[in-house]
Design a protein around this motif. Sequence first.
Motif, PDB file in Angstrom:
ATOM      1  N   ILE A   1       0.838  -1.205   0.000  1.00  0.00           N
ATOM      2  CA  ILE A   1       0.000   0.000   0.000  1.00  0.00           C
ATOM      3  C   ILE A   1       0.868   1.247   0.000  1.00  0.00           C
ATOM      4  N   TRP A   2       1.928   1.242   0.822  1.00  0.00           N
ATOM      5  CA  TRP A   2       2.828   2.401   0.907  1.00  0.00           C
ATOM      6  C   TRP A   2       3.467   2.693  -0.448  1.00  0.00           C
ATOM      7  N   LEU A   3       3.781   1.646  -1.210  1.00  0.00           N
ATOM      8  CA  LEU A   3       4.418   1.838  -2.505  1.00  0.00           C
ATOM      9  C   LEU A   3       3.503   2.550  -3.495  1.00  0.00           C
ATOM     10  N   ILE A   4       2.218   2.226  -3.471  1.00  0.00           N
ATOM     11  CA  ILE A   4       1.322   2.776  -4.496  1.00  0.00           C
ATOM     12  C   ILE A   4       0.593   4.033  -4.039  1.00  0.00           C
TER      13      ILE A   4
ATOM     14  N   GLY B   1      -8.615   9.136  -1.030  1.00  0.00           N
ATOM     15  CA  GLY B   1      -9.702   8.320  -0.499  1.00  0.00           C
ATOM     16  C   GLY B   1      -9.435   6.837  -0.611  1.00  0.00           C
ATOM     17  N   VAL B   2      -8.853   6.415  -1.728  1.00  0.00           N
ATOM     18  CA  VAL B   2      -8.519   5.000  -1.910  1.00  0.00           C
ATOM     19  C   VAL B   2      -7.426   4.584  -0.928  1.00  0.00           C
ATOM     20  N   GLN B   3      -6.456   5.464  -0.703  1.00  0.00           N
ATOM     21  CA  GLN B   3      -5.409   5.166   0.279  1.00  0.00           C
ATOM     22  C   GLN B   3      -6.026   4.874   1.641  1.00  0.00           C
ATOM     23  N   LEU B   4      -6.907   5.762   2.077  1.00  0.00           N
ATOM     24  CA  LEU B   4      -7.525   5.597   3.394  1.00  0.00           C
ATOM     25  C   LEU B   4      -8.342   4.313   3.485  1.00  0.00           C
TER      26      LEU B   4
ATOM     27  N   ALA C   1     -11.961   4.962  11.734  1.00  0.00           N
ATOM     28  CA  ALA C   1     -11.556   6.358  11.521  1.00  0.00           C
ATOM     29  C   ALA C   1     -11.055   6.569  10.093  1.00  0.00           C
ATOM     30  N   MET C   2     -10.342   5.576   9.554  1.00  0.00           N
ATOM     31  CA  MET C   2      -9.865   5.671   8.172  1.00  0.00           C
ATOM     32  C   MET C   2     -11.026   5.700   7.186  1.00  0.00           C
ATOM     33  N   VAL C   3     -12.033   4.859   7.428  1.00  0.00           N
ATOM     34  CA  VAL C   3     -13.208   4.857   6.555  1.00  0.00           C
ATOM     35  C   VAL C   3     -13.915   6.207   6.632  1.00  0.00           C
ATOM     36  N   THR C   4     -14.030   6.742   7.849  1.00  0.00           N
ATOM     37  CA  THR C   4     -14.644   8.062   8.020  1.00  0.00           C
ATOM     38  C   THR C   4     -13.859   9.125   7.263  1.00  0.00           C
ATOM     39  N   GLY C   5     -12.546   9.042   7.346  1.00  0.00           N
ATOM     40  CA  GLY C   5     -11.706   9.993   6.631  1.00  0.00           C
ATOM     41  C   GLY C   5     -11.862   9.891   5.126  1.00  0.00           C
ATOM     42  N   ALA C   6     -11.974   8.670   4.616  1.00  0.00           N
ATOM     43  CA  ALA C   6     -12.155   8.490   3.173  1.00  0.00           C
ATOM     44  C   ALA C   6     -13.457   9.128   2.702  1.00  0.00           C
ATOM     45  N   VAL C   7     -14.500   9.040   3.533  1.00  0.00           N
ATOM     46  CA  VAL C   7     -15.802   9.605   3.166  1.00  0.00           C
ATOM     47  C   VAL C   7     -15.819  11.128   3.314  1.00  0.00           C
TER      48      VAL C   7
ATOM     49  N   SER D   1      -4.789  12.691   4.555  1.00  0.00           N
ATOM     50  CA  SER D   1      -3.669  11.905   5.062  1.00  0.00           C
ATOM     51  C   SER D   1      -4.156  10.837   6.029  1.00  0.00           C
ATOM     52  N   PRO D   2      -3.597   9.609   5.943  1.00  0.00           N
ATOM     53  CA  PRO D   2      -3.928   8.579   6.931  1.00  0.00           C
ATOM     54  C   PRO D   2      -3.475   8.947   8.334  1.00  0.00           C
ATOM     55  N   LEU D   3      -2.508   9.870   8.439  1.00  0.00           N
ATOM     56  CA  LEU D   3      -2.046  10.305   9.754  1.00  0.00           C
ATOM     57  C   LEU D   3      -3.024  11.269  10.410  1.00  0.00           C
ATOM     58  N   GLN D   4      -3.932  11.855   9.621  1.00  0.00           N
ATOM     59  CA  GLN D   4      -4.962  12.751  10.150  1.00  0.00           C
ATOM     60  C   GLN D   4      -6.300  12.384   9.512  1.00  0.00           C
ATOM     61  N   PRO D   5      -6.812  11.197   9.819  1.00  0.00           N
ATOM     62  CA  PRO D   5      -8.001  10.711   9.103  1.00  0.00           C
ATOM     63  C   PRO D   5      -9.268  11.494   9.381  1.00  0.00           C
ATOM     64  N   LEU D   6      -9.333  12.197  10.512  1.00  0.00           N
ATOM     65  CA  LEU D   6     -10.560  12.930  10.860  1.00  0.00           C
ATOM     66  C   LEU D   6     -10.443  14.420  10.553  1.00  0.00           C
TER      67      LEU D   6
END
Length: 608
Positions: A405-408, A415-418, A462-468, A473-478
Motif C-alpha cells: 500500500i505504501w508503494l502505491i 480516499g482510496v489510500q484511506l 476512523a480511516m473509513v470516516t476519513g475516506a468519506v 492523510s492517513p495520519l490525520q483521518p478525521l
Amino acid sequence: MKLPLSKSLLYTFRALLAACLLLFTLSNNIAMAGFSSSSKSSFLGSSEDTAILEPDQAFKLDITAKNADTLDALFIIAPGHYLYRDRIKFEVKSPQNATVSTELPHGEMKQDATFGETEVFHHDIEASLKLAFASQPPETITLIATYQGCSEKGLCYAPIKKILDIPLDSTSLSSANDDPIASLLKSGKFWLVAVGFFGFGLLLSLSPCVLPMIPILSGIIIGDKRSHHQQTSKLHTFNLSLAYTLGMAVTYTLAGIAAGLSGKLLSNTLQTPWALGGMALLFVLLSLSMFGFYELKLPQSIENRVLNVASRFKGGRFIGVFIMGIFSALVVSPCVVAPLAGILLYISQTHNVILGGIALFTLSLGMGVPLLLIGASAGSLLPKAGAWMESMRQFFGVVMLAVAIWLITPIIPNGVQLLLWAALLIIPAIYMHALDSLPTDASKWAKLWKGVAIIMLLLGIAMVTGAVSGAKSPLQPLAGLKLGSAPQDALPFQRVKNLAELEAAIKASPNQIVMLDFYADWCVACKELEQFTFSDPRVKTALKNVTLLQADVTQNAEEDVAMLKRFGLFGPPGIVFFASSGNEITDAKVIGYQNADQFLLTLNKLAL
C-alpha cells in the motif's frame, strides 16, 4: 545441514569480498566515461611509466561559486607532477568593476632545476577566490586563470592560461546545509571519508529511507525459516541480512555515481505507475504465501536442477536476497537527503567517482546497520516452529501488504489510500477476535491482544470516516470533519514548469523574497512538508510576504531535470530562496525534510 562456524564465516567474508570487487569493477567502468587516464592512474597506477600527459591531464582546474563573493578553485594534480605556487594567478576579465584576490594553502619547498628553491604543490589543492564589486554583482563572472607546473621526469610545461565563465548564482557544494559534508569530501582522505559517511548513514538509519526495508527483510527471514522447517541460526540470518544490505549498498553506490555523472537519479525514473504497481504486486504475492494460500515454489523439474547447482555453490539463497536488496533500494527508497545530495554534487563537479563511490558505499552500510542487527538477533528472537511461527508469518504477511500500500500511495487518490489502510486494520482485527466475546477465564495475553484488536478496529473505522469526509492523510483521518473549526488553507503556491517561467515569476516580484519548492507526488518527504510544516500557523505567518513558487517534478521530464540541475539538486524535496534582487540565497537552501521548528530557523536567516 548446518555449516561449521568457520566455514560460515568464510562464506560471509567471501560475500563481502565479492561485493567490494563488484563495486570496484563497475565503478571503474563508469569512471572510464568521465575520467582521464591520469585520474585512473592516480588510484590504480599506470604501466606506461614513460607516457607524457597532456597539460589538461596533468593539471585539471574546476571553479565553483560558494556564494556571490567567494569562489572555490580546485586543482587536481596527476601523480608524478607538481604545480608552482607562485605561478598560480587569477584575474577578472569581466565585468570591469570586479577584482579578485587569491588565498592559497602552503606548499612544499623543492629544489627545482628551473627556478631553484621554490614552493610547489604535489597533491590536489583548493584555492579560495574572494571577489569584490563596485556595483551590483553580475550573474556570471569571467576569470583568466594562469598556472604552470612540471613533471618529476624532468619535463616542464609552458604556462597554462584558461578563460572560464563562472555562474555566481549557481549552487555550490559548500552550502549552509552541507558544510561538514563538503569539508569531509574535499579533504580527500579515504579513511576519514569512509568513517565520516558511515556515521552519516547511522544517523539516517531510522529515516524514511530505511524503515520500509525493515519489514521486507524481516519477511524474507521468516519465509526462509519456514522453508527450512528448522531453527534459524544467528549466523544464517545475519548472512541473509548482509546479502540484502550489500545489494542495497552496491545499488546506492552505482546509481549514485551514475546520477553524479549524468545529473539524473535512476530511482526517480522508476517512480512510475508500472514500476510501483509491479513492486506492490510482488509484495502482495509474497504476503499471500505468508498466509498459507500457496507455496512459492518452482516446478519440480526446474527445482531439482536448481538444487543440483546450489549443492555446488553454497550462496544460491544469498544471491536471491542480494537481488531483492537491489530492487528495494531502487524502488522502495527514492530519498534525497543532505549527505546524499552532497556526495552527488561532489561527483558531478569533480568526477572523482572513486572517492564519491566510497562515500556512497559507506553511507549505505551505515544506513543498513538496523538490517544487520535484525539478522544478528533474529536467530534467537524468532520463535521455534509451531503456533507462534504461524502467527509470526501472518503478522509479516500483513506488514508486506502495508509495504505494498505504501508503494502505491503516490499514484492512487487519497480516499482510496484511506480505504486500503482501513481494510488492513479492520480485517486483521476481526481475525484477532475484536468482535468476539472473551471467556471469563481468558488469559492476560488474550485480553491484551483483544485490546490491540479493538484499537485497530477503531483506527480502521476512523480511516473509513476519513475516506468519506475527504481527509488528505492517513495520519490525520478525521481532519476532513473540521469539527466546527475553520478549515486550514494550504499555502498559495504558484506552479512553474520550467526555468523560463521561474525567471518570469521572480522578475514579477522585484521587491519580495521568493521561495521555490520542489515537489513530486511520489516524494514522501514532500508530503510531510505539506502536511506538517507548511500547515503550521507560525510558518504561514512567516511566509505571509513571500512569493511562493512550486516546481512539480513528478514526471521527471527534461524540463524538470533542467530545473533540478540548475540548483544543484538531484531530486525532491528541496527549497530554494531568492532575495528581492533576484539572486539566490544559498545559505538558506533546504535539502530534505524539516519540521516546523527547523524550518522557522531557516526562515530566520532571511530576516523576514
